[in-house]
Every structure is written in C-alpha cells, then in structure tokens.
Write an enzyme that holds these catalytic residues in place. Structure first.
Site, mmCIF file in Angstrom:
data_model
loop_
_atom_site.group_PDB
_atom_site.id
_atom_site.type_symbol
_atom_site.label_atom_id
_atom_site.label_comp_id
_atom_site.label_asym_id
_atom_site.label_seq_id
_atom_site.Cartn_x
_atom_site.Cartn_y
_atom_site.Cartn_z
ATOM 1 C CB THR A 58 -11.980 16.326 -10.704
ATOM 2 O OG1 THR A 58 -12.293 17.602 -11.261
ATOM 3 C CG2 THR A 58 -10.540 16.315 -10.242
ATOM 4 C CE LYS A 89 -7.972 6.870 4.092
ATOM 5 N NZ LYS A 89 -6.568 6.434 4.083
ATOM 6 C CG LEU A 90 -8.742 9.605 -5.572
ATOM 7 C CD1 LEU A 90 -8.936 9.227 -7.039
ATOM 8 C CD2 LEU A 90 -7.637 10.642 -5.439
ATOM 9 C CG HIS A 91 -14.731 13.748 -1.676
ATOM 10 N ND1 HIS A 91 -15.819 13.344 -2.415
ATOM 11 C CD2 HIS A 91 -15.178 14.715 -0.848
ATOM 12 C CE1 HIS A 91 -16.877 14.043 -2.044
ATOM 13 N NE2 HIS A 91 -16.520 14.885 -1.109
ATOM 14 C CG ASP A 92 -12.081 17.350 -6.959
ATOM 15 O OD1 ASP A 92 -12.978 18.158 -7.316
ATOM 16 O OD2 ASP A 92 -10.899 17.691 -6.826
ATOM 17 C CB ILE A 93 -16.494 18.089 -9.247
ATOM 18 C CG1 ILE A 93 -15.283 18.308 -10.162
ATOM 19 C CG2 ILE A 93 -16.713 19.281 -8.325
ATOM 20 C CD1 ILE A 93 -15.495 19.434 -11.170
ATOM 21 C CG ASP A 130 -5.018 4.551 1.651
ATOM 22 O OD1 ASP A 130 -6.168 4.882 1.323
ATOM 23 O OD2 ASP A 130 -4.660 4.383 2.836
ATOM 24 N NE ARG A 170 -0.363 -1.964 15.449
ATOM 25 C CZ ARG A 170 -0.549 -1.432 14.241
ATOM 26 N NH1 ARG A 170 -0.866 -2.193 13.219
ATOM 27 N NH2 ARG A 170 -0.408 -0.134 14.045
ATOM 28 C CB THR A 178 -10.947 4.407 12.073
ATOM 29 O OG1 THR A 178 -9.688 4.653 11.469
ATOM 30 C CG2 THR A 178 -11.627 3.242 11.395
ATOM 31 N NE ARG A 200 2.134 2.826 12.609
ATOM 32 C CZ ARG A 200 1.262 3.571 13.282
ATOM 33 N NH1 ARG A 200 1.694 4.616 13.955
ATOM 34 N NH2 ARG A 200 -0.016 3.280 13.273
ATOM 35 C CE LYS A 202 -2.482 1.700 3.678
ATOM 36 N NZ LYS A 202 -2.440 3.167 3.670
#
Ligand code: C5P
Length: 232
Positions: free
Chosen positions: A71, A64-68, A62, A178, A117, A208, A35
């Site tokens: 686009t 996390k797209l958000h637009d009109i 990753d 984990r 989250t 991690r 990722k």
C-alpha cells in the site's frame, strides 16, 4: 545548498483552499516552498498542491504514511508522479523501504518522522515500546539512513546529535522554529531560524508565526534574511 529563500517551508495549516490561495497570494515571491498537511489535504488541498506546482512552487506533502508495504509502495508511486518535492512517512523499516523503492526515478524525496515530538517516554511505554524517545530516535534515524531515506524531520535540538550520527548526506527538515519574540503556541522546544540553521537544519518549517502575522510577507522575508545571515 539551495538558496536561502528555498530553505523556508511555510506550513499551510489552513481550513480551506480559498484561505490557502489567499495566503500564497499575500506571500508572493517571498516564499517558494509550502507544506500541506492533513487539514488542507482533506479539504480538497491535494488538487491545490497541483496548482502550486504548476505555479512553480515546491510542495512538501506531510502525510506521515504508514501501512503495509504494498500500500505504501503504490501510494508513493502515485505521489511521485505529481511533482511533489518532499513526502513524510513514519520511520518503520518496511514503510521506509517501500517508500524509497517507489520514489526511484522521480525527483520526490522521502523524509522519515522518527518519533513524533508529542511523544515522551511514558507515551512510548503506553504504546508498548521498551525503549525511550532518545534511543528510539537514534535507532530509527540510523535505519532511515541505511535504507536510503533522503531526510529526517527533526526538532532543532535533535539536529546536531543526529547530524553526527547519520552524516551529511541526509536532509534535515525542522519544525518548531520561532523568530525571536514570536509566540511559541503549542511548540514546547523551539529555536530561532538562526539557531536551527547553525544546528544543521537544511530546511525550516514555519507555520503560524507567518500565517497569523499581520504582515506575513514581511515576516517570511525576515526569516529568509536570518537564514541567509546564519548560513554564511
Ligand atoms: O505553526 P507551526 O510553525 O507550529 O507549524 C509547524 C508545522 O510543522 C505544523 O504543520 C506541524 O504539524 C508540523 N510539525 C511539527 N512538529 C513535528 C512534525 C511536524 O510541528 N515534529
């Protein structure tokens, strides 16, 4: 169902391509799926994803797209040409609709992030929402399903109820995993790899615990073994 090794996605949350290359080298054949998020992407990591794909690895972008809609559509069309396997978008109906339309004819799968989250009911109220987290997650998961989105990013504890709500077609990708005994870091709600698989996760994202381990390869292999045992 993919083989257990292909169900582990290692988050390359690292500052430079050089660090990422070194980690991929150390992990070798134990990991097949990576990722790439903001940190590496904005440090020349997008070119690095091309190298990973050429080397036969799968990539989860990753972003996390958000637009009109237009686009999102054009952006996802570009991602679909790169050979990336998973791409995240925020679970807003217009955004999901555009992303699903743009990935048609490619192998790209769209994953929706329902509610981050780190948000609780108070954060949602501050953002102007009248609904709480649980109701908004359920509503957006249903919308994602109905719009043909391929999968959801969800916490291990959300997986069981969401599976009941949206059925078996959607892929569930869960961070917050984990291995028993590992440090939780800033993850508040965690599950072991076996718990996440049993709750209905298809893919586990682990960062991690692997990238900061003294022997990342051994830890990745142990997680793959745990996935394998839990899916029997
Ligand atoms: O290092 P760690 O295993 O906590 O990394 C988890 C990865 O999954 C990070 O890249 C983080 O951004 C991502 N993630 C998350 N929780 C979400 C969505 C994504 O931890 N709800």
């Amino acid at each position: 169902m993919p083989n257990p090794r292909d169900r582990l996605i290692v988050a390359l949350d690292l500052p430079t391509v050089r660090d990422a290359e070194a980690m991929v080298e150390r992990l070798g054949d134990s990991v097949s799926f990576y990722k790439v998020g903001y940190q590496l992407a904005f440090a020349s990591g997008l070119a690095f994803t091309d190298a990973l794909i050429r080397a036969g690895k799968q990539v989860f972008l990753d972003m996390k797209l958000h637009d009109i809609e237009n686009t999102v559509l054009k952006g996802v069309e570009s991602v679909a040409k790169t050979g990336v396997t998973f791409l995240t978008v925020h679970a807003y109906p217009q955004t999901m609709k555009a992303a699903v339309a743009a990935r048609r004819g490619s192998d790209l799968k769209i994953l929706a992030v329902t509610v981050l989250t780190s948000y609780d009911d108070i954060d949602l109220a501050e953002s102007g929402y009248a609904t709480g987290v649980e109701a908004l997650v359920a509503r957006r998961a249903q919308q994602a399903h109905d719009l043909g989105v391929d999968g959801l990013v969800c916490s291990p504890e959300e997986a069981s109820p969401l599976r009941l709500a949206v059925g078996n077609q959607m892929l569930f990708v869960t961070p917050g995993v984990r291995p028993a005994g590992a440090a939780h870091g800033d993850q508040k709600r965690v599950a072991t790899p076996a718990q996440a698989i049993k709750a209905g996760a298809d893919y586990l994202v682990v960062g991690r615990p692997i990238t900061e381990a003294s022997d990342p390869k051994a830890l990745a292999q142990a997680i793959v073994d745990e996935i394998s045992a839990a899916s029997r």
